[in-house]
Design a protein around this motif. Structure first.
Motif, short mmCIF file in Angstrom:
data_model
loop_
_atom_site.label_atom_id
_atom_site.label_comp_id
_atom_site.label_asym_id
_atom_site.label_seq_id
_atom_site.Cartn_x
_atom_site.Cartn_y
_atom_site.Cartn_z
N GLN A 178 7.48 -39.10 1.84
CA GLN A 178 8.22 -39.32 3.08
C GLN A 178 8.29 -40.80 3.41
O GLN A 178 7.29 -41.51 3.40
N GLU A 179 9.53 -41.25 3.70
CA GLU A 179 9.74 -42.64 4.11
C GLU A 179 9.79 -42.75 5.64
O GLU A 179 9.29 -43.72 6.21
N PHE A 180 10.43 -41.79 6.28
CA PHE A 180 10.47 -41.74 7.74
C PHE A 180 10.85 -40.33 8.17
O PHE A 180 11.18 -39.48 7.34
N SER A 181 10.79 -40.10 9.47
CA SER A 181 11.10 -38.78 10.03
C SER A 181 12.36 -38.89 10.87
O SER A 181 12.54 -39.85 11.62
N PHE A 183 14.36 -36.65 13.56
CA PHE A 183 14.33 -35.46 14.43
C PHE A 183 13.35 -34.42 13.89
O PHE A 183 13.62 -33.22 13.90
N GLY A 184 12.24 -34.89 13.38
CA GLY A 184 11.22 -33.99 12.86
C GLY A 184 11.40 -33.64 11.40
O GLY A 184 10.52 -32.99 10.81
N ALA A 185 12.51 -34.04 10.79
CA ALA A 185 12.75 -33.75 9.36
C ALA A 185 12.19 -34.87 8.50
O ALA A 185 12.31 -36.06 8.84
N SER A 186 11.59 -34.49 7.40
CA SER A 186 11.03 -35.46 6.47
C SER A 186 12.13 -36.00 5.56
O SER A 186 12.79 -35.25 4.84
N VAL A 187 12.34 -37.30 5.61
CA VAL A 187 13.33 -37.95 4.75
C VAL A 187 12.57 -38.68 3.65
O VAL A 187 11.86 -39.64 3.90
N THR A 188 12.72 -38.19 2.41
CA THR A 188 11.96 -38.73 1.29
C THR A 188 12.70 -39.87 0.60
O THR A 188 13.91 -40.05 0.78
N ASN A 189 11.95 -40.60 -0.20
CA ASN A 189 12.56 -41.68 -0.97
C ASN A 189 13.59 -41.14 -1.96
O ASN A 189 14.61 -41.78 -2.23
N VAL A 190 13.35 -39.95 -2.50
CA VAL A 190 14.29 -39.35 -3.45
C VAL A 190 15.61 -39.04 -2.76
O VAL A 190 16.70 -39.32 -3.29
N ALA A 191 15.56 -38.45 -1.55
CA ALA A 191 16.78 -38.14 -0.81
C ALA A 191 17.57 -39.40 -0.50
O ALA A 191 18.81 -39.43 -0.60
N ILE A 192 16.87 -40.47 -0.13
CA ILE A 192 17.54 -41.74 0.19
C ILE A 192 18.24 -42.30 -1.04
O ILE A 192 19.40 -42.72 -0.98
#
Length: 344
Positions: A178-181, A183-192
């Motif tokens: 996880q890079e940041f959140s 609205f409560g959702a985990s945003v990962t480095n892979v998604a970015i």
């Protein structure tokens, strides 16, 4: 006359969940995950939409171009000394980015070469003979199976341990974290990485088509191939380079896909994704580059929402139901066709 019902109604209980509360509770996480999958669909969809815009051909073998890109980046990383041991490469952000770019370039090279070879071997002879559209369609389906079976049966005999029926485990260059959140959702480095890379490549393709001399030639051939030829445009060169661009994007998508999916490098691993990418192109408006991007993102979102709403077993079904529903209301897709109607 009496009729006996043998089926147990309990067998059908719970096949569709209608878990509305689950969608509401996980909405932002589903949105993040859906956009990352949708970005991959969008890159592959651009290849479909480019070829259709120029040739009016549905290149169903494009899914195998994507599949070979997965194998290409896998072999390239192995040649560089990496192994699919389950360990994650961790030598710093800069080197990780470098190796990701190298893997992507290798995948793009393999997919691009495959796409150009496919056009040269399968489609160009048919054009010279003036074949009907149905012949092209059948040939595309046939070449899809040929490429699949090449990886299934022939490749293992050439390179030991590669191809066959057992999926290869992707080489891990990036450990999801996880890079940041949001609205409560985990945003990962892979998604970015996936979303930014896909949007950047789609934007570069848009600029190439609409802002360059070569793009003007593509739009001219898409609009009126005979007149474009009379004006000095090499139709065959444009077609070859159009296949090349689609193949390069499919190879990039293959590398991004291996970051997202833990196991999927297998001879038939591109089939379902290819069908979904084609659906995304139709959903956004086949022949429309921005439509392919929009259609891919919407399809990814619909899948993720649908698998919670109806159950994970309905994930693939939801995507096609959404496609049919949109086309019933707007047969040309959301944004309509544009490549062959653009000013040249």
């Amino acid at each position: 006359m009496s009729v006996t019902v043998l089926a147990d109604p309990a067998l059908y209980a719970g096949t569709i969940d209608f878990n509305i509360s689950g969608v509401v509770d996980q909405f932002w996480q589903l949105t993040v995950d859906g956009l990352s999958y949708g970005a991959i669909y969008a890159l592959v969809a651009v290849g479909y939409t480019l070829v259709y815009g120029v040739l009016r051909l549905i290149n169903f073998a494009h899914s195998e171009v994507f599949m070979l890109g997965m194998f290409g980046q896998y072999v390239g990383l192995e040649l560089l000394g990496f192994s699919a041991s389950g360990n994650v490469y961790s030598q710093g952000v800069l080197l990780t980015i470098v190796y990701l770019l190298v893997a992507m370039l290798i995948g793009m090279a393999v997919s691009g070469a495959t796409a150009v070879g496919l056009e040269r071997v399968a489609y160009r002879p048919l054009r010279k003979r003036g074949a009907k559209p149905l012949i092209f369609l059948i040939t595309a389906i046939g070449m899809s199976f040929v490429l699949q079976e090449f990886v299934h049966y022939v490749l293992p005999k050439i390179v030991s341990g590669l191809g066959g029926t057992n999926p290869q485990q992707p080489i891990k260059l990036v450990e999801p974290k996880q890079e940041f959140s949001l609205f409560g959702a985990s945003v990962t480095n892979v998604a970015i990485v996936i979303v930014l890379a896909a949007v950047a490549l789609a934007a570069l393709t848009e600029i190439l088509i609409n802002r360059t001399r070569f793009g003007r030639a593509i739009r001219a051939v898409a609009q009126d191939p005979d007149t474009a030829t009379l004006m000095g445009v090499s139709r065959e060169r444009v077609i070859m380079l159009t296949f090349l661009i689609g193949g390069l994007l499919a190879g990039a998508a293959a590398t991004l896909y291996t970051l997202k999916v833990p196991q999927g490098i297998v001879f038939n691993g591109g089939f379902i994704l290819g069908v979904k990418a084609f659906s995304a192109a139709v959903l956004g408006g086949i022949g429309n580059l921005r439509g392919a991007l929009l259609g891919g993102l919407l399809l990814g979102l619909a899948e993720d929402y649908g698998q919670i709403l109806f159950g994970t077993q309905w994930r693939d079904v939801v995507a096609f139901v959404v496609l049919v529903a949109v086309l019933m209301l707007r047969p040309t897709g959301i944004l309509g066709e544009s490549l062959g109607k653009a000013r040249v």
